[in-house]
Every structure is written in structure tokens, then in C-alpha cells.
Write a protein that holds these residues in place. Sequence first.
Motif, PDB file in Angstrom:
ATOM      1  N   UNK A  65      -0.954  12.766   5.338  1.00 33.84           N
ATOM      2  CA  UNK A  65      -0.041  11.425   5.428  1.00 33.84           C
ATOM      3  C   UNK A  65       0.642  11.836   6.799  1.00 33.84           C
ATOM      4  N   UNK A  70       2.700   1.874  -3.614  1.00 29.58           N
ATOM      5  CA  UNK A  70       1.679   2.379  -4.249  1.00 29.58           C
ATOM      6  C   UNK A  70       1.524   3.953  -4.231  1.00 29.58           C
ATOM      7  N   UNK A  71       1.398   4.341  -2.784  1.00 31.24           N
ATOM      8  CA  UNK A  71       0.989   5.706  -2.537  1.00 31.24           C
ATOM      9  C   UNK A  71       2.291   6.710  -2.750  1.00 31.24           C
ATOM     10  N   UNK A  78       0.920  -1.228  -0.083  1.00 27.29           N
ATOM     11  CA  UNK A  78       0.067  -0.140   0.144  1.00 27.29           C
ATOM     12  C   UNK A  78       0.947   1.364   0.055  1.00 27.29           C
ATOM     13  N   UNK A  79       1.773   1.140   0.829  1.00 31.49           N
ATOM     14  CA  UNK A  79       2.752   2.398   1.099  1.00 31.49           C
ATOM     15  C   UNK A  79       3.642   2.664  -0.241  1.00 31.49           C
ATOM     16  N   UNK A 130       5.188   5.630   3.954  1.00 29.84           N
ATOM     17  CA  UNK A 130       4.886   6.503   2.775  1.00 29.84           C
ATOM     18  C   UNK A 130       6.120   7.494   2.748  1.00 29.84           C
ATOM     19  N   UNK A 160       4.757   6.211  -4.577  1.00 33.76           N
ATOM     20  CA  UNK A 160       5.101   6.218  -5.929  1.00 33.76           C
ATOM     21  C   UNK A 160       4.035   7.395  -6.774  1.00 33.76           C
ATOM     22  N   UNK A 161       2.912   7.359  -6.267  1.00 36.40           N
ATOM     23  CA  UNK A 161       2.044   8.388  -6.640  1.00 36.40           C
ATOM     24  C   UNK A 161       2.372   9.826  -6.423  1.00 36.40           C
ATOM     25  N   UNK A 162       2.873   9.875  -5.344  1.00 29.70           N
ATOM     26  CA  UNK A 162       3.482  11.040  -4.514  1.00 29.70           C
ATOM     27  C   UNK A 162       4.619  11.766  -5.652  1.00 29.70           C
ATOM     28  N   UNK A 222      -1.747   1.466   6.495  1.00 26.75           N
ATOM     29  CA  UNK A 222      -1.484   2.576   5.731  1.00 26.75           C
ATOM     30  C   UNK A 222      -0.594   3.106   6.660  1.00 26.75           C
ATOM     31  N   UNK A 274       0.050  11.680  10.586  1.00 25.83           N
ATOM     32  CA  UNK A 274      -0.123  10.267  11.467  1.00 25.83           C
ATOM     33  C   UNK A 274       1.195   9.991  12.093  1.00 25.83           C
ATOM     34  N   UNK A 275       2.313  10.773  11.816  1.00 25.40           N
ATOM     35  CA  UNK A 275       3.532  10.659  12.749  1.00 25.40           C
ATOM     36  C   UNK A 275       3.085  11.246  14.207  1.00 25.40           C
TER      37      UNK A 275
END
Lengths: 290, 276
Positions: free
Chosen positions: B112, B92-93, B89-90, B154, B95-97, B149, B115-116
Motif C-alpha cells: 500500500x 474499510x482497508x 474504501x480506505x 489508507x 480498519x482491517x489493518x 484506492x 503507492x506513495x
Amino acid sequence: MIKREWMIALAFLAPALILLFSFTHYPAIQTVIDSFWSTARGRRPSLFIGLGNYARLLEDDIFRRAMINNAIYAAITIPASVALALAMALFVQGRLAGRSFVRMAYFTPTVLPLIAVANIWLFFYLPGFGLFEQIRGALGFDPRNWIGTPDTALYAVTAVTVWSQAGFFMIFYLAALQTIPPNLRDAAAIEGCSNLTFFRRVTWPLIMPTTLFISVNATINAFRTVDHIFVMTQGGPNNASMLLLYYIYEQGFRFWDTAYASALTVVMVVILALVGIGQFFLLDRKVHYK
Amino acid sequence: MIVAQANSWSLDRLLFTSGAWLLAVIWVLPLGYAIMTAFQPAAFETQITLQAPLTLENFIRAWNAAPFARYFLNTVLLVTMILVAQLILCSLAAFAFVRFEFPFKGVLFALVLLQLMVMPDILLVRNYATMRTLGLIDTILAIGLPYFASGFAIFLLRQTFMTVPRELDEAARIEGCSWLGLLWRVYVPLAKPTMLAFGLVSVSHHWNNFIWPLIITSSVETRPLTVGLSIFATTDSGIEWSIITAATLITSAPLLIGFLLFQRQFVQSFMRAGIK
């Protein structure tokens, strides 16, 4: 054409973002909303009570105790962990007899589950049995129940936290120390600069970003590291070692007062958000060393 | 003068070395004492002696006193599931970013990163309610789902993907590589060290995680090791300490042994994953 790229990007992002929103952003917002309602009990439905839960917070002695305890817990664990981590890194970065053993000794607690750590220390502290008590006994001190006494319970669990996390922070200092150019050291030696002066004038300023990074992490940990409380003290005796996250657990999952636990969670989120904002401004000012 | 300097230098050295060792001994004592107790017969548990006979009896009794085999299986399933889901999942995400332009990119990435600071570990009450709605209470999936996620993963993968040379990327596109193919053939292989580092951090974090699994599980079939151990150790049934310490070591052993064998990788991974 551009639209097509958006669609592809969305397809790549969607799985992660949906989960992220479902378990981080949505619950954070919903928790704030829940905190304005009362807990449904039996046939009594949940009612809108505005700031009722927060009014209760202000009156709640255990909450106050938990906040004071958490402040003490943070005030000790943060500087102690940072200082010990730095000392450890300085010890093992240079020449030292038995260096790999020493480094392993420092780092090993980090890989243990905190629950296991709690058991180990419970036994270590055990009056009459534990090594700590045996050593104190041999030195002529009276036996003491460190965990069972309100005066010492909080400090006993605080020591455990420092023990379990200092070695982890050491790694970041080790990485930072490696980036200090060796010719600075040589130049300082030629100038006749003492070790202490070199540390104060060169090393310490250069590793400042790392110190801030570690401090932020230690601060976050001071609010969410409570696993060992479950095994060692359960917040007791008489709430002497009650910490905020443990209190949230107790209200939410022992007494099933979910609305009140939501209000407590909001306090927690606000604290962490403040840490985040503080980090943003601090790091922004100090980051130019990189 | 020179002699004096040499002397003070060696005194320095002596203080330095003894300081390092003193701290190391203090740091090793609690664990060392637990290991000693676990390997000695229960009758010796109050004595500090190296003369006691060594035995594995405590481990055998601990192993048989609670369903540790099942707990082990649950934990292994849990950490594997989380890691695989996180990496897929991460990636993919991330890569999109890195690779696409789309509206609100900055805002989404900031969300995103949020969440840290505010992790699912703290939003216990609401996430429990969500799991109840989904009918997932007391399943291994429910323990892992909130962590699939990972904002941290990510962030880390995005940092790594940004270093992939654009020529490689474009060459693959000209060859007719699909977007997924590009991610899989070009980006993922180059991010392997990062993934390994993140993997070690993720596995040790979720192996050790406690509060959320404690809340969401209620049966032997789902409980991970940490929860199983806490239940085993807090039942006031007069279990001897030597057995509790043995059980404690059993639950920590895989990570501990892994760490001792691959110390360098562990330290480097934690370092790589922590430095932003």
C-alpha cells in the motif's frame, strides 16, 4: 476461529486492494514487460525485441536532452523551493507587520491549478505585454522572449514550479518551528546568543527531519510536475524544456509508440524507487530528533 | 552599548520586514496582474494602470466562449466521486489493518505504501490500455478510478484509527455491535478531523489534476475544468489575453475563494495531512 477473522479482514481489504493492484502494481509490472516488446503498428503485431527499446533510449538525443533538462530542473527547484519555504516560514512565524497578508501571498499559488498558473505566467512573461517585460523595459533592458528562446525556456518554467510549490512547503516548516520550545529561545537570549547563531545551532538541527521530508517531496515533484509545460512550451523550443514525464506523454499519446513510452516509464519508476530507497535510509538515520 | 544594540536590532527588524514584504510582493505579482487584466476592458491589457474602468465583460465573454458550465459540473462530479470512494474504501482497508490479524499483513501494508512513490499519474500508458479493455475511455469514472484506492488515505486513516482507545472498541463489541457498526459508530466519528483534512487535500489535488484527465477524455461531456481551460487557452484563434486570464480565474475561483475564506482550515489540513 482464526480463519474467520482472516475472511472478515479480507472482506474489508478487498475493494481497496483490488483497485490498488489494478492501477498501481499491475501496471508497474506490465509496463516493464511491455518495454521488451515492440509497438504493434497496423497489421504488424507486437514482437519481442528484448532490450531493443532500451538500446534506442541510449541513442535517443531527445531522451538525453530530457534527462539533462530534468536534472537541471531538479537541481534548481529542490534547493530553491526548500530555501524559500524556510525563509517564508521564518518570516511569518514571528512578529511582522501585515503578517496574515504576507502568509496569504506566499500560500495562494498552492491552491491554483498548475494549468491556470501556466496561463498566468505565460501572460506575465509575454514579450511587450507581460508585467515582467514591462518592468524590465522600464529599467532599460531589451525585450526578450523568455519562453520562446532555447537558452531561457527551461529556466522560465523552472521559476514557475518554484513559485507554485514553495508556499506549500512553507506550511511544514511552520509546523516544525512551532514545536521548538520557547524556553530554548529565552535561554539563548540570556546567553547573549545572536539570532544567526541560534538559527544555526538550534533551529536548523531541530527542523532537519522536516527539511528531509520536504526535499523528498520536492524531488518527487521535480519528476512529475510537468502540467505547465503543456501550456507554456510543449517541451520546446527545440526540446529545450523537454522533461521526462512530458516525453513519456509525447511518445505514448502523440506518436502512440506505447512500447517505447513503456521503456521511458520504467526509467521514471526506477528514479522514483531510488528516491524512495534514499528517503528510507536518510530518514532512518535522522529521525531520532522527534 | 545598549543604544548600539537597540539600533542594530531595529536595523535587523527593518531588513527582516522588508525582506518578508519584498518576497510577498514578488509572489503576489503574477496573480495580481492577471486579476487586474481580467477586470479591465481588453483595450487596457497592455497598460499598467489602476485608472481603467472595472468590468465583468471579460468573464461573461470567457464563460460564453467555451462550455465552462459543463466543465464545472464534470469537475464537481469528479472530485465528489473520488472523495466519497476514497473515504469509504480506505476507511474499510485502514480498519482491517488496525483491527484484524491476518497473514502477510506487513507485506500488504508495504505494498500500500509503495503507492506513495509510484503513483498512477506516471503509469499512463498501461492504465490507458486497462481503461480501453474496460470500455471506460472518455468517461468521468475512468478519470477517477485509479485514485479510488489511495495509499496515502489508507496510511493516514490507519494512523488515526490506531489512536482509538481499545476500551471504547471493546465496549461497543460487548454491546453486540457488528464490525461495520464498530467502524461506523466508533472509529469514523473519531477520525473526522483527519477525514476533513484529507478531504481538502484530495479535492484540491483532483480539482487541479491535469495529465491523466487530458489523456483519458476527449469530449465536452467528460472533460474537467483544467483540460477545458488548456484547450481554450491554446487554440490559436487570437483570443484576447484579458479573456484568457478571465477564464483562468473562473476555473481557479472556487478553490481560491474557499481558501481565502477558510485559510486556517486549509493550512491546518495540509499540515495535518502532510506530517507523518
